[in-house]
Design a protein around this motif. Sequence first.
Motif, PDB file in Angstrom:
ATOM      1  N   ARG A  80       0.821  -1.217   0.000  1.00 13.85           N
ATOM      2  CA  ARG A  80       0.000   0.000   0.000  1.00 13.85           C
ATOM      3  C   ARG A  80       0.854   1.265   0.000  1.00 13.85           C
ATOM      4  O   ARG A  80       0.579   2.221  -0.720  1.00 13.85           O
ATOM      5  CB  ARG A  80      -0.908  -0.018   1.244  1.00 13.85           C
ATOM      6  N   ASP A  81       1.926   1.251   0.808  1.00 14.20           N
ATOM      7  CA  ASP A  81       2.674   2.488   1.017  1.00 14.20           C
ATOM      8  C   ASP A  81       3.881   2.646   0.093  1.00 14.20           C
ATOM      9  O   ASP A  81       4.666   3.570   0.247  1.00 14.20           O
ATOM     10  CB  ASP A  81       3.126   2.551   2.486  1.00 14.20           C
ATOM     11  N   PHE A  82       4.030   1.734  -0.832  1.00 12.80           N
ATOM     12  CA  PHE A  82       5.168   1.809  -1.760  1.00 12.80           C
ATOM     13  C   PHE A  82       4.634   1.672  -3.184  1.00 12.80           C
ATOM     14  O   PHE A  82       4.721   0.613  -3.799  1.00 12.80           O
ATOM     15  CB  PHE A  82       6.192   0.720  -1.446  1.00 12.80           C
ATOM     16  N   PRO A  83       4.068   2.742  -3.700  1.00 14.27           N
ATOM     17  CA  PRO A  83       3.431   2.648  -5.023  1.00 14.27           C
ATOM     18  C   PRO A  83       4.436   2.259  -6.106  1.00 14.27           C
ATOM     19  O   PRO A  83       5.600   2.622  -6.034  1.00 14.27           O
ATOM     20  CB  PRO A  83       2.913   4.059  -5.279  1.00 14.27           C
ATOM     21  N   GLY A  84       3.945   1.517  -7.050  1.00 10.67           N
ATOM     22  CA  GLY A  84       4.760   1.227  -8.233  1.00 10.67           C
ATOM     23  C   GLY A  84       5.688   0.043  -8.102  1.00 10.67           C
ATOM     24  O   GLY A  84       6.409  -0.278  -9.044  1.00 10.67           O
ATOM     25  N   ILE A  85       5.699  -0.645  -6.937  1.00 15.33           N
ATOM     26  CA  ILE A  85       6.626  -1.775  -6.756  1.00 15.33           C
ATOM     27  C   ILE A  85       5.837  -3.079  -6.599  1.00 15.33           C
ATOM     28  O   ILE A  85       4.858  -3.140  -5.861  1.00 15.33           O
ATOM     29  CB  ILE A  85       7.484  -1.574  -5.480  1.00 15.33           C
ATOM     30  N   VAL A  86       6.288  -4.097  -7.302  1.00 16.87           N
ATOM     31  CA  VAL A  86       5.772  -5.452  -7.074  1.00 16.87           C
ATOM     32  C   VAL A  86       6.988  -6.332  -6.787  1.00 16.87           C
ATOM     33  O   VAL A  86       8.015  -6.216  -7.465  1.00 16.87           O
ATOM     34  CB  VAL A  86       5.009  -6.003  -8.305  1.00 16.87           C
ATOM     35  N   ILE A  87       6.857  -7.174  -5.771  1.00 15.21           N
ATOM     36  CA  ILE A  87       7.952  -8.119  -5.485  1.00 15.21           C
ATOM     37  C   ILE A  87       7.446  -9.530  -5.730  1.00 15.21           C
ATOM     38  O   ILE A  87       6.333  -9.898  -5.322  1.00 15.21           O
ATOM     39  CB  ILE A  87       8.474  -7.943  -4.039  1.00 15.21           C
TER      40      ILE A  87
END
Length: 621
Positions: free
Chosen positions: A176-183
């Motif tokens: 939620r708090d780190f837009p633009g990242i998928v791990i």
Amino acid sequence: MCGIVGYAGTQNPVDFLLRGLRMLEYRGYDSAGIAVQDDAKNLRIIKAAGRIDALAQLVRNYQPQGQPKGYTGIGHTRWATHGLPTAENAHPHTSYDGAVAVVHNGVIENYQSIRTTLKQKGIEFKTQTDTESIAHLIAYYLQEDKSVRTADELHRIVRLALTQLQGTYGLAVLFRDFPGIVIGAKLGSPLIFGCGSGENFLTSDASTLAGYTDKIITLADHEIIEMTADDYTLHHRDEGIVNRSIEVLDIDAAQTDKGGFAHYMLKEIFEQPEAIRNAMRGRLDYDSATAKFGGLNITAQQLLAVRRILMTACGTSWHASLVGEYQIEMLARIPVEVEYASELRYRNPPLDQDTLLFAVTQSGETADTVAALREMKRRGYTAMSICNVIGSSIAREADGGIYLHAGPEISVASTKTFTSQCTVMALLALYLGRLRHLNFENGRRIIAELERLPGLIEAALQTNDAVKKIAQKYAACESFLFLARQFNFPAALEGALKLKEISYIHAEGYAAGEMKHGPIALIDKNTPSIFIAPKSYVLDKTISNMQEIKARGGPVVALTTEGDKETPELADDVIALPEAADFLQPIIYNIPLQLLAYHVAVERGCDVDRPRNLAKSVTVE
Ligand code: AGP
């Protein structure tokens, strides 16, 4: 089982996620869901019990904002292992504080102890799934370490959580708090990274990337990938950054649509002449009257030292291995044993060091076959694969192997990969035979027979209309027997499996000579017996078995050789096929059995491509 997709880019991810999930439905289809991160740092989660259509409907009607919008997202289609297939148990699962969403393919074996530990810390669980514990664990570590700001630091948190997990996973995580990242992370379940231009992807199956990108990295076990729209970093859980070159994928979007057929299964049945040509392409060596393989990685000297072959597989691939047993023993005179992978992995068979293992699989991801291969490798045996999916776990972990080149098989019921496996087995038998006693003349004769194969399959496909009529005649029966001898016995087993898995009719395959030792008690006027009865040295014996069935009032459907006058007189229904060498008959005679299963299933209104309770790739024990 289960399929996962992930997206980071500049477009709304919903279209890619839903399209990808539809293509992955073959991996599981009892519930599905997506999570999309919007611009205002919200995770929009939409989940539905049932098929992707139900999810797509919810997405269309999503309120109050209309379709969720954002630039990163993850999605999942489920084959339930822990907990009922409800919307609540569907993925993505979110953490107790809503900060993390996870989709997962695999099984977390120690989820109960993680649950207990987290519950002691006051964390509440909402579902019965093993996956929910992963979301909570990541969120817990994230909350513990307030210094996390960058993708690299996020990766450290995910890694910490992964070290707590026992079992298997292909994962995609959204924050939620780190837009633009998928791990993404992988251990035991497949995960592929697709590298696009201004957008990147994660998927369980590279075919979902057709039309988006042809550049991929197949993650290995214990690897973790962080991706944003225009960047990615691959890590090994314990060994730091991994530099892996990008592979270029040869996949055509047309291969993954139905191409005008009503079902994938029917399309794949009709693709068999081409699939068989592809399995043989470049592998026939006329000059030496043998077969050749590029990827076996084993010398002729080493093969000459092999005294026994052990094949391990599940389901249809196990049946193809049985065909291989007959072919290799006849042409190469090497003893072959065929073991269910689920048995071999826990057995401790006494084997000599001159045993060669073949793991036979369409997907290359079947959990039992992967485990059996690893166990045999651990014990020091040379392990080969016969596999369709390029870059799959089994293909990569084997010491060498043979690809089928059958193209994507989407329908849960295996068809073209069975006949391709049997063809590759015949090539292998020729190759091994020519290393031993098989002379040049016989090698050439076998090549000539193999070359006829695509044409013979085309002829077998022409029985479609006749088979359809037979299917309509018997579709209401609740029990079938499939009987054959010698090379065709495994084809009878496969015919029965095909019928039962897609039409839910009880069907048993038996060696025809074994039928009188028990199954004959099943015979009555409503139990058809399907005989594979081509011209061969055992036809007389098969005819005797047919007579035994007729004498007890059972209907007989006979697959015979064109020109045979005697066998049809005994049968109620006949399908005649062209004459073929005995070691290739199971390939040709399997075609009308595939068509029979297909038409019976259609007649009974079954979901042909996605039969109940099943999944294409069985990645659980
Ligand atoms: C049969 O139609 C099924 N698809 C199933 O029996 C399948 O063959 C089995 O699960 C093994 O799968 P694999 O070949 O991908 O290892």
